[in-house]
Motif scaffolding. Structure first.
Motif, short mmCIF file in Angstrom:
data_model
loop_
_atom_site.label_atom_id
_atom_site.label_comp_id
_atom_site.label_asym_id
_atom_site.label_seq_id
_atom_site.Cartn_x
_atom_site.Cartn_y
_atom_site.Cartn_z
N MET A 79 -20.15 64.43 -18.24
CA MET A 79 -19.98 65.08 -16.94
C MET A 79 -19.52 64.08 -15.90
O MET A 79 -20.29 63.26 -15.44
N MET A 80 -18.27 64.16 -15.55
CA MET A 80 -17.79 63.31 -14.46
C MET A 80 -17.43 64.21 -13.28
O MET A 80 -18.32 64.82 -12.72
N ARG A 106 -24.73 74.17 -27.17
CA ARG A 106 -24.97 72.83 -27.67
C ARG A 106 -23.68 72.20 -28.14
O ARG A 106 -22.71 72.88 -28.42
N ALA A 123 -26.39 62.20 -20.27
CA ALA A 123 -27.75 62.64 -20.00
C ALA A 123 -27.90 64.13 -20.25
O ALA A 123 -28.99 64.66 -20.20
N VAL A 124 -26.80 64.82 -20.50
CA VAL A 124 -26.89 66.25 -20.78
C VAL A 124 -26.77 66.50 -22.27
O VAL A 124 -25.88 66.01 -22.91
N GLN A 126 -27.38 69.82 -23.24
CA GLN A 126 -26.97 71.21 -23.28
C GLN A 126 -26.15 71.49 -22.05
O GLN A 126 -26.47 71.02 -20.97
N ILE A 127 -25.11 72.25 -22.22
CA ILE A 127 -24.38 72.72 -21.05
C ILE A 127 -24.48 74.22 -21.03
O ILE A 127 -23.95 74.91 -21.88
N ALA A 128 -25.25 74.67 -20.04
CA ALA A 128 -25.46 76.11 -19.90
C ALA A 128 -25.78 76.76 -21.24
O ALA A 128 -25.25 77.79 -21.59
N LYS A 130 -28.35 59.13 -22.39
CA LYS A 130 -28.45 58.26 -21.22
C LYS A 130 -29.85 58.39 -20.67
O LYS A 130 -30.33 59.52 -20.59
N PRO A 131 -30.53 57.38 -20.22
CA PRO A 131 -30.15 55.97 -20.28
C PRO A 131 -30.19 55.44 -21.72
O PRO A 131 -31.02 55.89 -22.51
N LEU A 156 -17.73 69.61 -15.03
CA LEU A 156 -18.70 69.74 -16.11
C LEU A 156 -18.18 69.25 -17.45
O LEU A 156 -18.91 68.69 -18.24
#
Lengths: 134, 373
Positions: free
Chosen positions: A57-58, A98, A90-91, A93-95, A117-118, A61
């Motif tokens: 994610m920069m 997977r 660090a994600v 799951q996105i909405a 992350k970290p 999304l």
């Protein structure tokens, strides 16, 4: 002495880049930083790194997904297609959807690995070494 | 003033009608295109995507009705107005049923055309706005959780990353006292990140997005592996852990392996955490009527009668934690409950203070009548 392996680090957080750069240089890797997908695209072609660490994610999304997808599948990046890509994010799951490793339904190639992350310095270095040996 | 010119397509075999319509429309500030039959009309609808189509019902070859049917498939948001030479109510009603917005009986005045068209375009504008709003709202809901998570976590992740580098001695050696404090700060930060994760999990279940696709799932091997995985943790705390599964056939459940694993990991690690020294943790699987049943039993300090009803509530840190180091967010069991309920199952607890607690998860069998091997 062999030349140190080059690692392209694409992440929009300058502090995160600094910390990870410290880890990578401690293991004598050469680090090429990139602050976003556009710079990342440029540098992977110009610098031909041995491995890419890619944030998911920069600006938006799915930046990391799109970039990874392009590198692994589009003609523009044919010369660097085989470069191992490790998602660092660090994600998980996105909405609710997977990650699909190695393509998913369309048979398209995805990232080679994924690290939370970290990152734990020892874990990061071990994974990098594993992919560089291949 | 319109921001952009609306494009109107006129489909009519009569040249005079096409020409007069174009004249009226252009004078009123619209852009106009024409087609002399249904086939050309449909091609132009595809290519030009007009805002509205004015179509004669009665044409040689493809009729206006056929054009309407095609139009509805191509883009139902394009407004259709039909011209009827034989202004019977029947044909107008038929045309409206096929998706026309309004009709113009021949002969019509320029004013009638302008009025009906303006009304149709206003309707289209509102419909498009409503559609855009609905889509935006959906997207917002979907991305909100992820964006909030990202923005909350990013700075914390960067801080933690610095700590990791410092603790690994990669930025120079540290004095013992300094290292100790950085380690403590880092521990607190990890807890905070866990708390945010847990909270986001809960938010996801509330929007119905945590539990993935439910697939037939054989819990027995999954749980067996999990117990094996947790065994070192139990040994570390000097606990015995046992796994009890029937030899014979056991029904599968409809489940999402990842979230169910999260539930059982939580239950087993709680059973280890809140046990007595040299205690025992027993994990069992079996069937009861239409359910598959999993029990996680500990020989710990138990939960008092007063606390029992609140144990699945959010942010409840009940007193059984009092003599332990405060760990976790107090969300684990409420997450577990929501996950199980999202599977159509149930989670219950029985406890005897001083003796131990048993958590029971019931998940419906995927095929209630037939047991799979």
């Amino acid at each position: 002495m062999t030349t140190p392996a080059k690692i392209l680090l694409i992440d929009d957080d300058p502090d995160f880049r600094e910390a990870v750069t410290a880890i990578l240089t401690s293991a004598s890797y050469a680090v090429i930083p990139a602050s976003g997908p556009a710079e990342g695209k440029e540098k992977i072609l110009a610098e031909k790194p041995d491995l890419v660490l890619l944030d998911i994610m920069m600006d938006s999304l799915f930046d990391g997904f799109s970039l990874c997808h392009d590198i692994k599948n589009s003609k523009e990046f044919e010369a660097v297609r085989k470069t191992p890509i490790i998602f660092v994010s660090a994600v998980k799951q996105i909405a609710g959807s997977r990650f699909e490793f190695k393509g998913g339904e369309q048979g398209l190639a995805g990232p080679d690995d994924y690290i939370d992350k970290p990152v734990k310095p020892a874990d990061l270095l071990a994974r990098i070494e594993k992919h560089l040996r291949k | 003033m319109r921001e952009s010119q609306d494009l109107i397509l006129i489909i009519d075999d009569e040249e005079t009608i096409r020409d007069s319509c174009v004249q009226i429309l252009v004078k009123s500030g619209y852009a106009a295109e024409t087609a002399e039959n249904g086939e050309t009309g449909i091609q132009k609808i595809r290519d030009l995507r007009p805002d509205a189509v004015i179509v004669d019902l009665k044409m040689p070859g493809m009729s206006g009705f056929d054009v309407l049917e095609n139009l509805r498939v191509i883009d139902p948001q394009i407004m259709a107005i039909v011209i009827t030479g034989y202004a019977t109510v029947d044909s107008a009603v038929e045309a409206m049923k096929k998706g026309a917005y309004d009709f113009l009986p021949k002969p019509f005045t320029p004013e009638e055309l302008r009025m009906i068209l303006a009304r149709a375009l206003e309707h289209r504008k509102l419909a498009l706005e409503a559609e855009a709003l609905r889509r935006e709202k959906e997207l917002l809901e979907e991305n909100m959780i992820t964006m909030v998570s990202h923005q909350l976590r990013s700075p914390l992740v960067a801080i933690q990353q610095y700590f990791e580098v410092l603790l690994a001695g990669m930025a120079g050696s540290l004095e013992e006292k300094t290292r100790e404090m950085i380690r403590k700060a880092s521990d607190r930060l990890v807890r905070l990140l866990d708390l945010i994760n847990d909270w986001l999990d809960l938010a996801r279940i509330d929007t119905g997005r945590l539990v993935g696709k439910l697939k037939p799932l054989d819990l027995r091997p999954a749980l067996g592996k999990l117990v094996e995985f947790m065994a070192p943790l139990a040994r570390e705390s000097d606990m015995a852990i046992s796994w009890d599964a029937p030899e014979g056939p056991l029904s599968s459940v409809l489940g999402d392996e990842e979230t169910l694993e999260q539930v059982f990991t939580n239950l087993i690690s709680n059973a280890i955490k809140f046990n007595k020294p040299h205690g025992r943790v027993s994990v069992r699987i079996g069937e009861e009527r239409d359910d598959v049943l999993v029990e996680v039993q500990d020989t710990g300090i138990g939960i008092s009668k007063e606390d029992l009803p609140r144990i699945f509530d959010q942010f409840v840190q009940i007193s059984r934690r009092a003599d332990k180091k405060l760990k976790g967010s107090g969300l684990g069991l409420s997450i577990a409950k929501k996950i199980i309920e999202a599977h159509g199952g149930r989670i219950d607890v029985k406890s005897e203070p001083g003796t131990g607690s048993t958590f029971t998860v019931r998940l419906p069998k995927s095929h209630p009548e037939t047991a799979s091997p």
